[in-house]
Write a protein that holds these residues in place. Structure first.
Motif, short mmCIF file in Angstrom:
data_model
loop_
_atom_site.label_atom_id
_atom_site.label_comp_id
_atom_site.label_asym_id
_atom_site.label_seq_id
_atom_site.Cartn_x
_atom_site.Cartn_y
_atom_site.Cartn_z
N THR A 199 -71.33 -105.87 49.44
CA THR A 199 -70.07 -106.67 48.43
C THR A 199 -69.52 -107.65 48.10
O THR A 199 -68.94 -108.18 47.15
N LYS A 200 -69.76 -108.29 49.57
CA LYS A 200 -69.65 -109.92 49.87
C LYS A 200 -70.27 -110.56 48.68
O LYS A 200 -69.85 -111.85 48.25
N THR A 201 -71.39 -109.83 48.06
CA THR A 201 -72.22 -110.65 47.63
C THR A 201 -72.16 -110.13 45.65
O THR A 201 -72.16 -111.08 45.03
N VAL A 202 -72.22 -109.32 45.38
CA VAL A 202 -72.29 -108.65 44.56
C VAL A 202 -70.73 -107.49 44.05
O VAL A 202 -70.39 -107.17 42.59
N GLY A 203 -69.61 -107.24 44.82
CA GLY A 203 -68.79 -107.09 44.26
C GLY A 203 -68.73 -105.54 44.76
O GLY A 203 -68.89 -105.15 45.31
N ASN A 204 -67.28 -105.12 44.16
CA ASN A 204 -67.39 -103.33 45.60
C ASN A 204 -68.01 -102.53 44.35
O ASN A 204 -68.24 -101.96 43.57
N LEU A 205 -69.06 -101.60 45.45
CA LEU A 205 -70.19 -100.83 45.15
C LEU A 205 -69.35 -99.31 45.38
O LEU A 205 -70.37 -98.05 44.27
N LYS A 206 -68.18 -99.07 45.32
CA LYS A 206 -67.75 -97.78 44.89
C LYS A 206 -67.89 -97.29 43.97
O LYS A 206 -67.56 -97.82 42.94
N ARG A 207 -68.01 -96.33 43.69
CA ARG A 207 -68.09 -95.02 42.53
C ARG A 207 -69.62 -95.01 41.62
O ARG A 207 -69.59 -95.18 40.68
N LYS A 208 -70.38 -96.03 42.76
CA LYS A 208 -72.20 -96.12 41.49
C LYS A 208 -72.48 -95.06 42.13
O LYS A 208 -72.67 -93.74 42.30
N ILE A 209 -73.57 -94.79 41.34
CA ILE A 209 -74.50 -94.17 41.48
C ILE A 209 -75.53 -94.57 42.23
O ILE A 209 -76.45 -95.33 42.45
N PHE A 210 -76.07 -93.73 43.76
CA PHE A 210 -76.52 -93.70 44.47
C PHE A 210 -78.06 -92.83 44.26
O PHE A 210 -78.03 -91.98 43.67
N VAL A 211 -79.27 -93.95 45.14
CA VAL A 211 -80.43 -92.98 44.73
C VAL A 211 -81.15 -93.47 46.25
O VAL A 211 -80.82 -94.00 46.64
#
Length: 339
Positions: free
Chosen positions: A91-103
């Motif tokens: 997340t330090k690079t791309v921002g918040n990853l919460k609530r995303k779809i995980f594969v």
């Protein structure tokens, strides 16, 4: 920090290494699947590369371990902590990853209990939805094989904890088998051989270095030029430090049983493959993926034993992760029961 409109996060959750991929951005993280724990309070103090650096070099109060075993979660809480810290770093690079779809890639033949543990772990680190793809299928996609065609193709993915082999046709796995003979098992075989022949105790890091530097699956004329490598360890009898010289012939002998275990596994898989698909494999051959596929001469050994063409995929260590990323382009297919 920017999110770039990313909806999907791909995770190759391996026994030895964890790779993270983002939609249309490829591999953004590669870390050892390791945690270092304070033995006094069982608190995780390091993960990934930091934990790996401590392995075999810590005081008695710190324990380094793999929370994954044979491709599935062995220690639930430590696995969640490890994944959480990896995602926090991303997340330090791309921002918040919460609530995303995980594969997430999973071993072939994973049990419902093992799969539930992975789904629960993903939910606890913030996934909105978690989809899974079997590792051999992901490896085939990552190796740019034509998985959608009705003709059969075969992938042998040799990872850290398991060797996954599957015959694939029409976007699905027709026949599969999973072996516990893989990279870490090979490391143990090397360590046991050194202990038996030289009466020298070595760590798994040293054993892995020997496997990578001197390991070969073939003998005689097909073997790589004779090489030697100096290693240090603890003398079995005196306990004092000791240096010895090991040859590639030594490591070939140490790995012989592991190599034949993979060969036998491929043979057994072919024996239960439908005749039509088996005929396709005679022409199309077998593709090797995973870090263990880099063992010198393994492709040649398999081809000689099985009498079908065997090739090494490009970037074999990354095929599962790259296939997971490509699978994100059609999430509805991942939601189908055939996966």
């Amino acid at each position: 920090m920017f999110n770039f409109g990313i909806r999907e996060v791909g995770i190759d959750l391996g026994t030895a290494n964890t790779l993270l991929v983002l939609q249309n951005k490829g591999i953004i993280m590669r870390e050892p699947s390791m945690v270092a724990v304070d033995g006094g309070n069982d608190e995780v103090i390091a993960v990934g590369k930091d934990a790996f650096a401590m392995n075999g070099r810590t005081s008695g109060g710190i324990k380094v371990s793999y929370p994954m075993r044979w491709g599935v979660i062995a220690d639930h809480e430590k696995a969640i902590t490890m994944i959480s810290r990896f995602l926090k770093e991303v997340t330090k690079t791309v921002g918040n990853l919460k609530r995303k779809i995980f594969v997430i890639s999973v071993p072939v033949g994973i049990t419902s209990v093992e799969k539930r543990a992975i789904l629960e772990a993903a939910k606890r680190v913030g996934a909105r939805e978690t989809l899974t793809i079997e590792e051999p299928l992901a490896a085939a996609i990552g190796a740019n094989l034509p998985v959608s065609e009705p003709e059969g193709l075969m992938v042998v993915d040799i990872g850290g904890g398991t060797t996954e082999m599957a015959v694939i046709s029409s976007n699905g796995i027709a026949v599969s088998k999973s072996l516990k003979t893989a990279g870490q098992a090979m490391d143990r075989m090397v360590a046991e051989y050194i202990l038996k022949k030289f009466e020298l105790k070595i760590g798994m890091r040293t054993a892995e270095q020997l496997k990578i530097r001197l390991g070969t699956a073939v003998e005689g004329e097909g073997q790589k030029p004779q090489e030697t490598f100096e290693i240090g360890g603890s003398d079995l009898l005196t306990g004092r430090p000791k240096i010895i010289e090991v040859t590639s012939a030594d490591i070939e002998k140490a790995l012989a049983d592991s190599v034949m275990g993979i060969v036998d596994g491929v043979k057994r898989t072919l024996e239960i493959t439908p005749p039509e698909l088996a005929a396709d494999l005679h022409d199309r051959g077998i593709v090797l993926t995973g870090g263990g596929a880099l063992l010198h001469g393994l492709d040649k050994k398999l081809a000689e034993e099985i009498q079908v063409p065997v090739t090494l995929a490009e970037n074999p260590m990354d095929c599962v992760a790259l296939g997971t990323e490509k699978a994100m382009r059609d999430l509805n297919s991942l939601r189908l029961p055939s996966y």
